[in-house]
Scaffold this active site. Structure first.
Site, PDB file in Angstrom:
ATOM      1  N   SER A  71       0.836  -1.209   0.000  1.00 41.16           N
ATOM      2  CA  SER A  71       0.000   0.000   0.000  1.00 41.16           C
ATOM      3  C   SER A  71       0.865   1.251   0.000  1.00 41.16           C
ATOM      4  O   SER A  71       2.007   1.243   0.468  1.00 41.16           O
ATOM      5  CB  SER A  71      -0.907   0.020   1.233  1.00 41.16           C
ATOM      6  OG  SER A  71      -1.800  -1.062   1.218  1.00 41.16           O
TER       7      SER A  71
HETATM    8  N1  SAH Z   1      -1.304  -4.537   4.101  1.00 36.90           N
HETATM    9  C1  SAH Z   1      -0.653  -4.798   2.841  1.00 36.90           C
HETATM   10  C2  SAH Z   1      -1.558  -4.477   1.667  1.00 36.90           C
HETATM   11  C3  SAH Z   1      -1.414  -5.478   0.585  1.00 36.90           C
HETATM   12  S1  SAH Z   1      -2.583  -5.380  -0.703  1.00 36.90           S
HETATM   13  C4  SAH Z   1       0.678  -4.075   2.754  1.00 36.90           C
HETATM   14  O1  SAH Z   1       0.945  -3.202   3.568  1.00 36.90           O
HETATM   15  O2  SAH Z   1       1.480  -4.407   1.884  1.00 36.90           O
HETATM   16  C5  SAH Z   1      -3.932  -6.349  -0.102  1.00 36.90           C
HETATM   17  C6  SAH Z   1      -3.641  -7.779   0.248  1.00 36.90           C
HETATM   18  O3  SAH Z   1      -4.899  -8.369   0.637  1.00 36.90           O
HETATM   19  C7  SAH Z   1      -3.125  -8.655  -0.896  1.00 36.90           C
HETATM   20  O4  SAH Z   1      -1.937  -9.267  -0.497  1.00 36.90           O
HETATM   21  C8  SAH Z   1      -4.234  -9.669  -1.117  1.00 36.90           C
HETATM   22  O5  SAH Z   1      -3.774 -10.953  -1.512  1.00 36.90           O
HETATM   23  C9  SAH Z   1      -4.905  -9.722   0.242  1.00 36.90           C
HETATM   24  N2  SAH Z   1      -6.266 -10.211   0.256  1.00 36.90           N
HETATM   25  C10 SAH Z   1      -7.265  -9.985  -0.631  1.00 36.90           C
HETATM   26  N3  SAH Z   1      -8.396 -10.630  -0.272  1.00 36.90           N
HETATM   27  C11 SAH Z   1      -8.120 -11.289   0.887  1.00 36.90           C
HETATM   28  C12 SAH Z   1      -8.854 -12.156   1.746  1.00 36.90           C
HETATM   29  N4  SAH Z   1     -10.131 -12.492   1.500  1.00 36.90           N
HETATM   30  N5  SAH Z   1      -8.226 -12.638   2.839  1.00 36.90           N
HETATM   31  C13 SAH Z   1      -6.937 -12.323   3.108  1.00 36.90           C
HETATM   32  N6  SAH Z   1      -6.186 -11.527   2.333  1.00 36.90           N
HETATM   33  C14 SAH Z   1      -6.761 -11.014   1.234  1.00 36.90           C
END
Ligand code: SAH
Length: 222
Positions: free
Chosen positions: A67
């Site tokens: 993010s």
């Molecule tokens: N907090 C992270 C954001 C990553 S982007 C950071 O700081 O890098 C969002 C993430 O949510 C992705 O890795 C994606 O695979 C995950 N995601 C999407 N749907 C999800 C679900 N149902 N359960 C768990 N993770 C999920």
């Protein structure tokens, strides 16, 4: 992620980033300190050391993203983390948001549905294990949360949610806070802060629009 040298010039870039975030409206000193403390370049390939301190999202494995720092700071600020808070994070991704929460003293329980990303979480322990022992990683579907470990003081969703998943709402304590970006269109989400009232209903506060990768059902083996 991996620990590489936290060179002087990278610390400098980090200070610049903190300054930018302040200018964009992040005011919680503790959140700004956390951004200043956690080397974001650890969470990206070393080839991207400099880019790590630009205020933007960046691709990571499995077609996902780390993010944008502003987004991480914004969501963290809305959560009003207190030391010892039990926090559920949906979407471990790069683990950067996880580290920011841990540096604020939260006990973090974080779920990722992408196996390839979950398989990298042992690296967090290698780098931050001593500093942040209260972080636990789970491979699973964030729509279900972690009913066996509930209730949580705070819940943060870091992917675009179609709605507020009922199981997650049920896993939030009374007076607990959920920060969740909910779809307004296919590409844009509205950031919401929902505080659970005594009667189980939500006090709803609405903030800016953001753009996240989608929250998807089920687990991915890929
Ligand atoms: N907090 C992270 C954001 C990553 S982007 C950071 O700081 O890098 C969002 C993430 O949510 C992705 O890795 C994606 O695979 C995950 N995601 C999407 N749907 C999800 C679900 N149902 N359960 C768990 N993770 C999920």
């Amino acid at each position: 992620m991996r620990k590489t040298e936290d060179a002087y010039f990278l610390k400098g870039l980090r200070k610049q980033l903190v300054k930018q975030l302040k200018e964009k409206g992040i005011s919680d000193i503790k959140v700004l300190e956390a951004i200043d403390t956690i080397p974001r370049h650890y969470f990206l390939d070393p080839a991207f050391n400099k880019i790590a301190y630009e205020d933007r999202a960046f691709p990571i494995d499995a077609n996902q993203t780390i993010s944008q720092p502003y987004t991480v700071a914004f969501q963290t600020e809305l959560l009003k983390i207190k030391k010892g808070d039990k926090v559920l994070e949906i979407g471990t991704g790069s683990m950067y948001q996880t580290a920011i929460l841990a540096s604020l003293g939260a006990k973090v329980f974080t779920i990722e549905r992408q196996k390839a990303l979950f398989d990298q979480t042992y690296q967090f322990e290698q780098v931050f294990g001593d500093q942040f022992p209260d972080v636990q990683f789970f491979y699973g579907d964030g729509f279900e949360g972690l009913p066996n470990l509930a209730p949580f003081d705070k819940i943060i969703i870091t992917a675009a949610a179609p709605n507020v998943p009922v199981p997650l709402w049920d896993q939030l304590k009374v007076r607990g806070i959920m920060v969740i970006p909910v779809d307004e269109s296919e590409t844009v989400q509205r950031m919401l802060r929902l505080t659970k009232k005594k009667d189980g209903m939500a006090k709803r506060e609405s903030f800016d629009e953001f753009s996240f990768v989608p929250m998807l059902q089920g687990k991915s083996q890929g």
